[in-house]
Design a protein around this motif. Sequence first.
Motif, short mmCIF file in Angstrom:
data_model
loop_
_atom_site.label_atom_id
_atom_site.label_comp_id
_atom_site.label_asym_id
_atom_site.label_seq_id
_atom_site.Cartn_x
_atom_site.Cartn_y
_atom_site.Cartn_z
N TRP A 23 0.68 -1.30 -0.09
CA TRP A 23 -0.04 0.04 0.11
C TRP A 23 0.90 1.12 0.09
CZ3 TRP A 23 -0.92 4.21 3.02
CH2 TRP A 23 -2.11 4.92 2.82
N GLY A 76 0.08 -6.67 -2.60
CA GLY A 76 -0.28 -6.70 -1.08
C GLY A 76 -1.64 -7.04 -0.81
N LEU A 77 -2.59 -6.80 -1.72
CA LEU A 77 -4.07 -7.37 -1.62
C LEU A 77 -3.97 -8.74 -1.66
CD1 LEU A 77 -5.97 -4.70 -3.74
CD2 LEU A 77 -6.20 -5.34 -1.16
N LEU A 100 0.42 -2.83 -4.82
CA LEU A 100 -0.80 -2.75 -4.33
C LEU A 100 -1.47 -4.08 -4.47
CD1 LEU A 100 -2.84 -1.03 -2.69
CD2 LEU A 100 -4.13 -0.36 -4.75
#
Lengths: 345, 171
Positions: free
Chosen positions: A146, A157-158, A154
């Motif tokens: 993030w 990370g998600l 991102l």
Amino acid sequence: MSALIPSPTIIAHLALIFVVFNMLVMSAAFMVWLERKVCAWIQDRHGPNRVGFEGLLQPFADVFKLMMKEDLRPKAADAALFAIAPIISCITAFAAFSVVPFGTETTLFGLLDEPIPLQVTDVNVAVLVIFAIASMGVYGIVLAGWASNSKYSLLGGLRSAAQMISYELSYGMALAAVIMLAGSLSLREIVLNQSGYWFGVIPKWYVFLQPIGFFIFMTAGVAETNRAPFDFPEAEQELVAGYHTEYSSMSFALFFLAEYVNMVTVSAVATSLYLGGWLGPFLPDWLQWIYFLIKVFLILFFYVWMRWTLPRYRYDQLMEFGWKWLLPVSVVNLLATVVLVLWIG
Amino acid sequence: MDTIAFYIFAAIAILASLGVIGQGNPMHSVMLLIVSFGALAGLYILLQAPFTAVTQIIIYAGAIMVLFLFVVMLLNVPREEPVPVTAAGMLGPTAMKIGAVLSVVLAIEVVWGLSRLGPTWFSQDAEAAGVSSVSRIGNVLFTDHAFAFEATSILILVAMVGAVVIARREH
């Protein structure tokens, strides 16, 4: 005056922490070398062979190179979280190992009055501590993803967050089955419960009582450490390098270190839970830690072997496997263990 | 030693909690809330309840906050919108008077409650440590508090079914 001089037990404990910490760092360096060598071997190449004997010093050259590099940070990144993410990753990776026992109690050849266990700390809820620290490990990756303010990071990370939540459930169920068999939450007691032999030859390891549990634990462990074939958070072909795309220099090295230390920790926990920890035949008590090292090494080798043999899953397949197959199987395994424990007593 | 540790953990918990509501970045709020939960876990350990401490980390800091983080990341709000109107504009004069009365009552209650508290110490005896052992908790949970336990589990099941129904309404 005597209060200022620490007792031999405290010195021994500090020495133990020092040794364990450095062993973990060195094992990570060695694992990087092993990974590249085994990979080369599987792909019919030589692998690193320039720095030191058979390239053994290659990891140190790599670390030196990384230390010399500039530490870059994207302008739009969240400075505080960007800096703290690799630190969280590293701390959780190292902290989990502190409850893993790797040898019998020892007085260090009579040096100490009271024997100390070969383990950084023996807490009575050790298994839960490992589970708790593993669940904190996800923050390092998610925050890195993030805070980088980059779409690849991102997405990485998600994916990592979704993957870890999904596989943590099966991981916990597999742990619960072992806890019920042993009747204890302390890793040392779980290992000691596995001493002895059936019919004089088969060691009483839980892997023979819990073969499905062992499979679930290892699968979930691979997913938790983000290793192939479940390395979606950093799938190179889709996400450049996933959550650590924007990291450079030592902050990148910290993620790298955390990944390998996590592998060592998962292997060590698997050894303690299912493979009888440091227990083994023939060697005297004070040398039993050699068995621990051998078992951990075999699991680590398996990790590397798997990475260079199996292709990566597709993301929806990973989720389907986790929720529709692994979780139901682990629930059934848990219930079967309940019946077994209650029936036999 | 315990007292020093208590003040350190308590200070971290309070400062982190203030930080959660005191600044505008939702991502930082989530992280500070995790710090606050971690400090609470430290307090549980001081109270000889390692099991409660570890469950606090697993459930709150681990599971629930990951969910929070997930939502905040998906929304991707870098900063909270500053409230466009002041409290005076949002609330009528009657509401503000009631609010003022309520906050005075709350302040009096807190002061009165805190003044009635005597000093407390951390118990060091084995009996207190035994209360938090996993088997004791399990026994009490499934005998004395069996009804509450089952009622809670049904409540959670209903919530889960409700979430699935709401999520799949379009199909």
